[in-house]
Write an enzyme that holds these catalytic residues in place. Structure first.
Site, PDB file in Angstrom:
ATOM      1  N   HIS A  45     -29.861  -5.910 -13.703  1.00  0.00           N
ATOM      2  CA  HIS A  45     -30.797  -5.964 -14.836  1.00  0.00           C
ATOM      3  C   HIS A  45     -31.229  -7.411 -15.015  1.00  0.00           C
ATOM      4  O   HIS A  45     -30.391  -8.305 -15.122  1.00  0.00           O
ATOM      5  CB  HIS A  45     -30.116  -5.447 -16.106  1.00  0.00           C
ATOM      6  CG  HIS A  45     -30.875  -5.698 -17.373  1.00  0.00           C
ATOM      7  ND1 HIS A  45     -32.233  -5.516 -17.486  1.00  0.00           N
ATOM      8  CD2 HIS A  45     -30.451  -6.136 -18.596  1.00  0.00           C
ATOM      9  CE1 HIS A  45     -32.616  -5.807 -18.725  1.00  0.00           C
ATOM     10  NE2 HIS A  45     -31.552  -6.200 -19.402  1.00  0.00           N
ATOM     11  N   HIS A  79     -34.465 -10.266 -16.686  1.00  0.00           N
ATOM     12  CA  HIS A  79     -35.520 -10.498 -17.665  1.00  0.00           C
ATOM     13  C   HIS A  79     -36.663 -11.225 -16.968  1.00  0.00           C
ATOM     14  O   HIS A  79     -37.121 -12.274 -17.421  1.00  0.00           O
ATOM     15  CB  HIS A  79     -34.994 -11.318 -18.843  1.00  0.00           C
ATOM     16  CG  HIS A  79     -33.991 -10.604 -19.696  1.00  0.00           C
ATOM     17  ND1 HIS A  79     -33.558 -11.103 -20.895  1.00  0.00           N
ATOM     18  CD2 HIS A  79     -33.333  -9.430 -19.537  1.00  0.00           C
ATOM     19  CE1 HIS A  79     -32.676 -10.286 -21.440  1.00  0.00           C
ATOM     20  NE2 HIS A  79     -32.526  -9.254 -20.615  1.00  0.00           N
ATOM     21  N   TYR A 137     -43.848  -1.623   0.030  1.00  0.00           N
ATOM     22  CA  TYR A 137     -42.411  -1.782  -0.125  1.00  0.00           C
ATOM     23  C   TYR A 137     -41.845  -1.409  -1.493  1.00  0.00           C
ATOM     24  O   TYR A 137     -40.741  -0.858  -1.566  1.00  0.00           O
ATOM     25  CB  TYR A 137     -41.991  -3.185   0.305  1.00  0.00           C
ATOM     26  CG  TYR A 137     -41.839  -3.249   1.807  1.00  0.00           C
ATOM     27  CD1 TYR A 137     -40.624  -2.969   2.417  1.00  0.00           C
ATOM     28  CD2 TYR A 137     -42.943  -3.526   2.618  1.00  0.00           C
ATOM     29  CE1 TYR A 137     -40.490  -2.992   3.793  1.00  0.00           C
ATOM     30  CE2 TYR A 137     -42.817  -3.540   3.999  1.00  0.00           C
ATOM     31  CZ  TYR A 137     -41.599  -3.270   4.581  1.00  0.00           C
ATOM     32  OH  TYR A 137     -41.476  -3.264   5.949  1.00  0.00           O
TER      33      TYR A 137
END
Length: 216
Positions: free
Chosen positions: A94, A96, A121
């Site tokens: 995860h 940002h 891709y």
């Protein structure tokens, strides 16, 4: 199969590379990976990808009991949800990352197919990316939203927050989330230029040739 000590080193190495290239910043982002015995290694809460210590990663056993290391990321609900609904998941990343977050804030962002089909891709590595609404960081509702997808997506984009990708292993998850961010960057760079997208036929050919999970 990697040993747990090798996995600790790999998590920190990949995290440092992601931070150095500006794909996450400060103390943002988190990573988890399955250990050889079915447990988890998780980046600690409030930690920076730039300065992770392999010995201080949060270590859970197969029953999800914290047995070693520091307190884990507050985003454990989203990690747990992916592992519980995707048996193939060996790692989750995860970030940002700026361009994917920017794209998530656009009023015409597609909730069911977040990334426009600009290059092959991202389709091959991610399938279709689900855009989820904004949630308070760490909210258990993020996990519930991911569970609601019933394991049909390997990647989601948390609106105004950041992408989350599950992969078969750590390397796969990292490479896939890099593709997600690169595709979002292309989308933002070409947003007002009416770029030529891949056709439906070209997307179908990719899905069939490379056996892509493609929730229709």
């Amino acid at each position: 199969m990697s040993t747990i000590n090798t996995l600790r080193e790999d998590i920190c190495r990949f995290a440092g590379s992601l931070h150095a290239r500006g794909l996450t910043h400060g103390s943002t982002g988190n990573i988890s990976a399955r250990t050889p015995d079915g447990g988890l290694l998780v980046t600690p809460t409030g930690s920076s990808f730039m300065t992770l210590d392999p010995a201080r990663l949060s270590h859970f056993d197969a029953d999800m009991t914290l047995i070693d290391g520091e307190k884990p990321t507050k985003e454990m609900p989203l990690h747990r949800a992916f592992y519980d609904t995707r048996s193939s998941a060996g790692a989750i990343v995860h970030l940002h990352s700026a361009h994917s977050v920017a794209l998530s804030m656009m009023p015409d962002a597609d909730e069911d197919d977040f990334l426009p089909p600009l290059t092959p891709y991202p389709i091959m590595k991610l399938g279709r990316v689900k855009l989820l609404p904004y949630f308070l960081p760490g909210d258990a509702a993020i996990g519930e939203a991911i569970r609601g997808l019933a394991g049909k997506r390997s990647a989601v984009m948390l609106a105004n927050h950041g992408p989350v990708v599950a992969g078969k292993d750590l390397e796969s998850a990292v490479y896939a989330i890099e593709e997600l961010e690169a595709s979002a960057q292309l989308a933002m760079l070409t947003r007002d230029l009416k770029p030529r997208h891949l056709t439906d036929e070209q997307v179908t050919e990719l899905v069939e040739t490379f056996d892509v999970e493609w929730d229709r």
